[in-house]
Design a protein around this motif. Structure first.
Motif, PDB file in Angstrom:
ATOM      1  N   GLU A   9     -59.529  94.298  71.074  1.00  0.00           N
ATOM      2  CA  GLU A   9     -59.612  95.833  69.842  1.00  0.00           C
ATOM      3  C   GLU A   9     -60.432  96.519  71.079  1.00  0.00           C
ATOM      4  O   GLU A   9     -60.554  96.040  71.822  1.00  0.00           O
ATOM      5  CB  GLU A   9     -60.993  95.232  69.605  1.00  0.00           C
ATOM      6  N   ASP A  10     -59.937  97.275  71.312  1.00  0.00           N
ATOM      7  CA  ASP A  10     -60.060  98.731  72.027  1.00  0.00           C
ATOM      8  C   ASP A  10     -61.621 100.041  72.471  1.00  0.00           C
ATOM      9  O   ASP A  10     -61.868 100.202  72.927  1.00  0.00           O
ATOM     10  CB  ASP A  10     -58.911  99.647  71.831  1.00  0.00           C
ATOM     11  N   GLU A  11     -62.000  99.535  71.023  1.00  0.00           N
ATOM     12  CA  GLU A  11     -63.441  99.863  70.770  1.00  0.00           C
ATOM     13  C   GLU A  11     -64.629  99.110  71.016  1.00  0.00           C
ATOM     14  O   GLU A  11     -64.636  97.878  70.440  1.00  0.00           O
ATOM     15  CB  GLU A  11     -64.117 100.095  69.494  1.00  0.00           C
ATOM     16  N   ASP A  53     -57.456  93.800  65.943  1.00  0.00           N
ATOM     17  CA  ASP A  53     -57.885  95.371  65.335  1.00  0.00           C
ATOM     18  C   ASP A  53     -56.566  95.765  64.845  1.00  0.00           C
ATOM     19  O   ASP A  53     -55.587  96.315  65.844  1.00  0.00           O
ATOM     20  CB  ASP A  53     -58.448  96.139  66.634  1.00  0.00           C
ATOM     21  N   MET A  55     -55.934  99.418  64.321  1.00  0.00           N
ATOM     22  CA  MET A  55     -55.829  99.992  64.695  1.00  0.00           C
ATOM     23  C   MET A  55     -56.095  99.782  66.733  1.00  0.00           C
ATOM     24  O   MET A  55     -56.958 100.275  67.354  1.00  0.00           O
ATOM     25  CB  MET A  55     -56.555 101.625  64.496  1.00  0.00           C
ATOM     26  N   LYS A 105     -64.011  96.225  58.073  1.00  0.00           N
ATOM     27  CA  LYS A 105     -64.607  97.560  59.236  1.00  0.00           C
ATOM     28  C   LYS A 105     -66.350  99.174  57.886  1.00  0.00           C
ATOM     29  O   LYS A 105     -64.603  99.328  57.258  1.00  0.00           O
ATOM     30  CB  LYS A 105     -64.114  98.640  60.068  1.00  0.00           C
TER      31      LYS A 105
HETATM   32 CA    CA Z   1     -59.431 100.397  67.259  1.00  0.00          CA
END
Ligand code: CA
Length: 235
Positions: A9-11, A53, A55, A105
């Motif tokens: 997950e990038d966030e 994730d 995205m 989410k």
């Molecule tokens: Ca993301």
């Protein structure tokens, strides 16, 4: 030893929330912000489950899931996809790439942990004659009969042949989301004469069959994706 869960997950905010939830659930979280970091983490140690994730910067979660399903090293690792609301329509593609489940989410820590436990529990009691029991439902595979209720207070369930096959497939593949076309393949043998809408009809009948025993909630609709059979009915 705690089960290791890889979060891709990038966030940072979501990653931290998930890591916090995982530690509370007595899992060991490992982070990766993109595909490359995820590969490094997997090479270091194979995780027991991956939260992926959809995205991601660069390689998408969907592409990653497809790649992992092809490779021997990662083929068996359960994957739960984290998706945003607008991505619901893409879920079928994810299911066909071999993802085990979805969490949309924004999700609560409780919901996430319930899904993780369900996916990890998948190795169910499933013996050779095809008998299986989940919660208050039991299939006697040899006799082709279904029973509802707890031991001692069991009642036979009157069920049609197609609903029986559908239920048997669901109970031996519980807590996993299947698209209509996948159910068609598995339960109807991919017959070209059956329309996907037919599945909805049999799902409705199966629910009606289970309704008198208050077990119809086990057959769950996953919006935009398909159906899931779950022993973990959240009231
Ligand atoms: Ca993301």
């Amino acid at each position: 030893m705690h089960k290791r869960i890889l979060i891709v997950e990038d966030e940072p905010a979501i990653r931290d929330m998930v890591a916090f939830a995982l530690r509370k659930g007595e899992y060991e979280p490992v982070h990766a912000g993109d595909a490359q970091q995820a590969q490094i983490a997997i090479a270091d140690r194979i995780p027991d489950l991956i939260l992926l994730d959809w995205m991601l910067p660069g390689t998408s979660g969907l592409e990653l899931a497809r790649r992992w399903r092809r490779e021997t090293l990662t083929r068996e690792i359960p994957i739960i996809m984290l998706t945003a609301r607008g991505e619901e329509n893409d879920r079928v593609a994810g299911l066909e790439s071999g993802v085990d489940d979805y969490v949309v989410k924004p999700f609560s820590a409780r919901e996430l942990l319930a899904r993780i436990r369900a996916v990890l529990r998948r190795s169910r009691e499933d013996d050779e004659d095809g008998s299986v029991s989940i919660g208050a439902l039991r299939i006697d595979g040899a006799a082709h009969r279904v029973f509802a209720g707890t031991a001692g207070g069991e009642q036979p369930v009157q069920i049609g042949p197609t609903e029986y096959r559908l239920l048997h497939f669901f109970m031996t593949h519980a807590d996993r989301v299947y698209s209509r076309s996948q159910l068609l393949d598995h339960v109807w043998g991919g017959s070209v004469y059956v329309e996907e809408r037919t599945i909805d009809v049999h799902i409705r009948r199966l629910r009606k069959t289970l309704e008198p025993f208050a077990l119809d909630g086990m057959v769950q609709t996953v919006r935009g994706a398909g159906y899931r059979f779950s022993g973990a009915v959240d009231s």
